[in-house]
Design a protein around this motif. Sequence first.
Motif, PDB file in Angstrom:
ATOM      1  N   LYS A 199     -24.372  -2.431 -56.798  1.00 43.02           N
ATOM      2  CA  LYS A 199     -23.044  -3.043 -56.897  1.00 43.02           C
ATOM      3  C   LYS A 199     -22.924  -4.214 -55.933  1.00 43.02           C
ATOM      4  N   ALA A 200     -23.430  -4.016 -54.709  1.00 45.07           N
ATOM      5  CA  ALA A 200     -23.363  -5.066 -53.696  1.00 45.07           C
ATOM      6  C   ALA A 200     -24.126  -6.300 -54.158  1.00 45.07           C
ATOM      7  N   LYS A 201     -25.328  -6.057 -54.706  1.00 47.61           N
ATOM      8  CA  LYS A 201     -26.154  -7.183 -55.186  1.00 47.61           C
ATOM      9  C   LYS A 201     -25.422  -7.941 -56.271  1.00 47.61           C
ATOM     10  N   GLU A 202     -24.837  -7.162 -57.182  1.00 48.43           N
ATOM     11  CA  GLU A 202     -24.132  -7.782 -58.298  1.00 48.43           C
ATOM     12  C   GLU A 202     -22.990  -8.664 -57.791  1.00 48.43           C
ATOM     13  N   LEU A 203     -22.209  -8.114 -56.872  1.00 46.22           N
ATOM     14  CA  LEU A 203     -21.060  -8.855 -56.366  1.00 46.22           C
ATOM     15  C   LEU A 203     -21.476 -10.154 -55.668  1.00 46.22           C
ATOM     16  N   LEU A 204     -22.538 -10.037 -54.872  1.00 49.11           N
ATOM     17  CA  LEU A 204     -22.967 -11.216 -54.104  1.00 49.11           C
ATOM     18  C   LEU A 204     -23.685 -12.226 -54.999  1.00 49.11           C
ATOM     19  N   MET A 205     -24.488 -11.695 -55.912  1.00 47.03           N
ATOM     20  CA  MET A 205     -25.253 -12.557 -56.808  1.00 47.03           C
ATOM     21  C   MET A 205     -24.301 -13.377 -57.682  1.00 47.03           C
ATOM     22  N   ASN A 206     -23.310 -12.712 -58.251  1.00 49.46           N
ATOM     23  CA  ASN A 206     -22.367 -13.402 -59.152  1.00 49.46           C
ATOM     24  C   ASN A 206     -21.304 -14.190 -58.405  1.00 49.46           C
ATOM     25  N   LYS A 207     -21.479 -14.230 -57.082  1.00 46.64           N
ATOM     26  CA  LYS A 207     -20.517 -14.950 -56.235  1.00 46.64           C
ATOM     27  C   LYS A 207     -19.083 -14.445 -56.425  1.00 46.64           C
ATOM     28  N   GLU A 208     -18.964 -13.179 -56.776  1.00 50.49           N
ATOM     29  CA  GLU A 208     -17.629 -12.605 -56.893  1.00 50.49           C
ATOM     30  C   GLU A 208     -16.993 -12.457 -55.522  1.00 50.49           C
ATOM     31  N   VAL A 209     -17.824 -12.227 -54.533  1.00 47.09           N
ATOM     32  CA  VAL A 209     -17.317 -12.162 -53.154  1.00 47.09           C
ATOM     33  C   VAL A 209     -18.165 -13.053 -52.255  1.00 47.09           C
ATOM     34  N   ASP A 210     -17.557 -13.549 -51.173  1.00 47.49           N
ATOM     35  CA  ASP A 210     -18.288 -14.392 -50.213  1.00 47.49           C
ATOM     36  C   ASP A 210     -19.035 -13.561 -49.193  1.00 47.49           C
ATOM     37  N   LEU A 211     -18.480 -12.389 -48.935  1.00 48.55           N
ATOM     38  CA  LEU A 211     -19.023 -11.582 -47.847  1.00 48.55           C
ATOM     39  C   LEU A 211     -18.858 -10.122 -48.221  1.00 48.55           C
ATOM     40  N   LEU A 212     -19.847  -9.340 -47.832  1.00 45.32           N
ATOM     41  CA  LEU A 212     -19.733  -7.910 -48.068  1.00 45.32           C
ATOM     42  C   LEU A 212     -19.874  -7.184 -46.740  1.00 45.32           C
ATOM     43  N   ILE A 213     -18.951  -6.283 -46.492  1.00 48.65           N
ATOM     44  CA  ILE A 213     -18.997  -5.532 -45.239  1.00 48.65           C
ATOM     45  C   ILE A 213     -19.353  -4.090 -45.563  1.00 48.65           C
ATOM     46  N   GLY A 214     -20.480  -3.626 -45.029  1.00 50.36           N
ATOM     47  CA  GLY A 214     -20.916  -2.259 -45.292  1.00 50.36           C
ATOM     48  C   GLY A 214     -21.565  -1.678 -44.058  1.00 50.36           C
ATOM     49  N   TYR A 215     -22.353  -0.664 -44.253  1.00 54.75           N
ATOM     50  CA  TYR A 215     -23.032  -0.015 -43.123  1.00 54.75           C
ATOM     51  C   TYR A 215     -24.529  -0.209 -43.232  1.00 54.75           C
ATOM     52  N   GLN A 216     -25.189  -0.264 -42.085  1.00 55.48           N
ATOM     53  CA  GLN A 216     -26.643  -0.230 -42.051  1.00 55.48           C
ATOM     54  C   GLN A 216     -27.054   0.844 -41.048  1.00 55.48           C
TER      55      GLN A 216
ATOM     56  N   VAL B 172      -7.911  12.568 -48.427  1.00 53.90           N
ATOM     57  CA  VAL B 172      -8.390  11.500 -49.312  1.00 53.90           C
ATOM     58  C   VAL B 172      -9.918  11.474 -49.369  1.00 53.90           C
ATOM     59  N   ARG B 173     -10.498  12.612 -49.681  1.00 56.74           N
ATOM     60  CA  ARG B 173     -11.955  12.631 -49.830  1.00 56.74           C
ATOM     61  C   ARG B 173     -12.379  11.737 -50.999  1.00 56.74           C
ATOM     62  N   ASN B 174     -11.470  11.594 -51.966  1.00 57.46           N
ATOM     63  CA  ASN B 174     -11.707  10.666 -53.070  1.00 57.46           C
ATOM     64  C   ASN B 174     -10.804   9.451 -52.860  1.00 57.46           C
ATOM     65  N   PRO B 175     -11.394   8.257 -52.869  1.00 56.31           N
ATOM     66  CA  PRO B 175     -10.610   7.054 -52.561  1.00 56.31           C
ATOM     67  C   PRO B 175      -9.371   6.940 -53.444  1.00 56.31           C
ATOM     68  N   HIS B 176      -8.242   6.610 -52.837  1.00 58.88           N
ATOM     69  CA  HIS B 176      -7.008   6.535 -53.609  1.00 58.88           C
ATOM     70  C   HIS B 176      -6.649   5.121 -54.000  1.00 58.88           C
ATOM     71  N   LEU B 177      -7.399   4.156 -53.516  1.00 61.91           N
ATOM     72  CA  LEU B 177      -7.154   2.767 -53.917  1.00 61.91           C
ATOM     73  C   LEU B 177      -8.499   2.059 -53.825  1.00 61.91           C
ATOM     74  N   ALA B 178      -9.065   1.701 -54.972  1.00 63.24           N
ATOM     75  CA  ALA B 178     -10.390   1.072 -54.932  1.00 63.24           C
ATOM     76  C   ALA B 178     -10.625   0.296 -56.214  1.00 63.24           C
ATOM     77  N   ASP B 179     -11.526  -0.701 -56.114  1.00 62.81           N
ATOM     78  CA  ASP B 179     -11.893  -1.440 -57.306  1.00 62.81           C
ATOM     79  C   ASP B 179     -13.048  -0.749 -58.010  1.00 62.81           C
ATOM     80  N   VAL B 180     -13.851  -0.067 -57.219  1.00 61.61           N
ATOM     81  CA  VAL B 180     -14.909   0.734 -57.807  1.00 61.61           C
ATOM     82  C   VAL B 180     -15.110   1.939 -56.892  1.00 61.61           C
ATOM     83  N   VAL B 181     -15.326   3.099 -57.484  1.00 57.14           N
ATOM     84  CA  VAL B 181     -15.571   4.280 -56.670  1.00 57.14           C
ATOM     85  C   VAL B 181     -17.021   4.695 -56.847  1.00 57.14           C
ATOM     86  N   ILE B 182     -17.701   4.892 -55.743  1.00 62.63           N
ATOM     87  CA  ILE B 182     -19.110   5.281 -55.788  1.00 62.63           C
ATOM     88  C   ILE B 182     -19.251   6.689 -55.214  1.00 62.63           C
ATOM     89  N   GLY B 183     -20.043   7.505 -55.902  1.00 61.74           N
ATOM     90  CA  GLY B 183     -20.253   8.886 -55.457  1.00 61.74           C
ATOM     91  C   GLY B 183     -19.498   9.848 -56.357  1.00 61.74           C
TER      92      GLY B 183
END
Lengths: 344, 284, 144
Positions: free
Chosen positions: B7-24, B123-134
């Motif tokens: 999902k992250a690759k898709e978003l960044l590749m398609n320039k849908e978002v400028d920046l992605l904030i996640g965990y490493q 809120v173990r399940n996200p209550h506001l999201a554009d995409v839910v993973i898991g």
Amino acid sequence: MAEQYIDYDKAKEMLGNLTKNSEIEVFGPVKKGNDTFISKLNQNSELSFDYFITVNSIKEALLPRFEPILKYRINHNGVTLEDLPPVKPLVVFGGRPCDASSLPLMKKLFNWDFKDEFYLERLKKVIIITIACDEMDENCFCTSVGGSPRNETGSDVLLERVCSTGWKAKAISEKGKNFLKENSNFFNAKLTPEKGYPKIAEKDIPVVFDSKKIKTWIENNFESPLWEEFGANCLSCAACTFVCPTCHCFDITDDASMWKGVRTKNWDACTLPYFTKHASGHNPRSQSYQRYRQRISHKYSYYIDLFGQVSCTGCGRCSRVCEAGVNILDILKRIDKEATKGGK
Amino acid sequence: MKELIAKAKELLMNKEVDLLIGYQSAGEKKAKPLLIKNPDDADKLVFNEYCLSNLVTYLNRPDIKALSKVAVVAKGCDIRAIVVLLSENQLVREKIFIIGMTCDHVMSPDGTEENIKCSYCKVRNPHLADVVIGAPIDERISKETVVRHEDIEEFNKKTKEEKWNFWKEELSQCIRCYACRQVCPLCYCERCIVDFNNPQWIDTRSNPRGNFAWNIVRALHLSGRCIDCGECERVCPANIPLMLLNRSLQEEAKDKFDWEAGFDPEAQPPLTTFRKEDDEEFIR
Amino acid sequence: MSENWEPKIVTFVCNWCTYAGADLAGTSRFKYSPNIRIIKTPCSGRIDPMFIVAAFEKGADAVLISGCHPGDCHYNEGNYNARRKFIMMRRLLSELGIDNERVIFAWCSASEGIKFARLVNEVSEKIKELGPFDEYHNLDQEER
């Protein structure tokens, strides 16, 4: 003189004894939660000696978080300056060699164009009792900046662990010798050195970068896009600078009411957003990466220009305390790599 | 994890978002924030029970706010912060892409046990999201449950003097690094009250007086807003139990205003409104 | 506590009700204890909880806050909003171990001169019993 040893019990006794004397200030390791801190001791302090490294450095003992530098009163006859409390002799127990080696560095700064009498007076009166390192973690890099786990720089007495509950004492300076003599009744523990101590040697902490190369790279790459990457995670708090043994920026504030006032020297930090804010509203370091660049550049470039030494002792405290994951060692290694690659 | 990276690759590749904030990953049993602009870096992304940071706090950073669209990886508890920011008009919904992660629990900061905040998570399940993973996760407690915090109950058994001495001791250790403020996703003021010097409301010295004033104002500005992410307490280099204050004010908001922050972006925040029948027993 | 000690009670009042009420107490020649220091604000909604902290820092032994009765606010709802803030502030103070009896809230209208005088007298008596708020004042340490 015969070899002198001190064990946990005697050390506790000695520090407890010293705290009874209100004419001296004593600092030592105190446990809180899972971490150990160098704190000002009082009669109730619970000392702890089983720690790898304290969260904060011994800086606080010599450069207090806040310190009055001027006090006055106003009455109908005018303004009278009040005497400041005298600087008391200090004993600082339990720092690491990476703490102690910051003192000669800081002395250069506070003895520079303006002589900071408060710091220098404390430095004159302090006894630094350092405990050589017996453990290390992935954030340690003292050897890369000229230190070592048993470095004597800055210490008056160096304690080296010989068994699980005690150390062998070694006087480094004249002050240290006198201290050992005066307190010889505590440094007479009968300890048998155990095998396996000390647990680490200098070679366990490999040299991972060349600070000369880093200085050159910093000088030539102020605008490098890499800085943005290095400081990407930074949230602009001052935790890293406040635990750092060599960060020394301060701010002067006035607290005044109608009839009296006090001017105080307070810690400040280049990583805080308002550090460089001008009265005009312009902030030359408005972004967090710019402030982080300042922190690294100051330590690894500007300080060398002024005093000929890197202003970092490789303790790794800033990396340990940073919950945003900014790791100074990773950044320095990367700069070293870039400098080697680019040849600049 | 694969789904997240894709999902992250898709978003960044398609320039849908400028920046992605996640965990490493930051070593064994540790994770740290990862801010990426390049789709190739997406392979570094991880998500596990050591992902403690509330990444929503980055959305307030001026340089990130200036971007046109940012994706953020968020657990349910983090999304509560987004909800508060939306209700306070601090974020534009269209400018953020929320990658919601279902999450059973995270670990405590020392990595040894389940984090205390997870025991009363709703809120173990996200209550506001554009995409839910898991995969969806069973909620352990219902939305209606009134949460009571054991540590607060325990703390309130203390007498006034004991409480005062406790906080005097704790707060005297505050070094005023403002890590609590900088990490808080809801501390977004362009200029914090403590940075004002004319008038100087708060003593900037880290003496007990200044520390009390600072910690009172910090807790109070979060009253009815704190979403219990616990970041302030986690980052505090002096290990001050700041959440004791925050949680007691959360309980107060629930008791007096029937309010829990971070669930409904449309609801009116409690301290910007009132009810005529609000408690006034204490007023003479 | 020295024998001559008198409590200092910083009093924040709103312009429209309580200040006028205090005025009425004066013009009606009701006697009340001289321990209060009145600070007029436009509305009880203007009273930031930081005022309370600032008062304690500057030597107050107690803080008295008073505005219009519910429904009487000159700005319609300033006192309702204030009430919510005060609820939170009270909980926070009690959590910190600060005696809630040192922060007193009241509604007092422009016609209640007698209530104002009585209130001030009662509060002064109570604070005299509690003694000076040395715990807070002693936080102002100049040395570590």
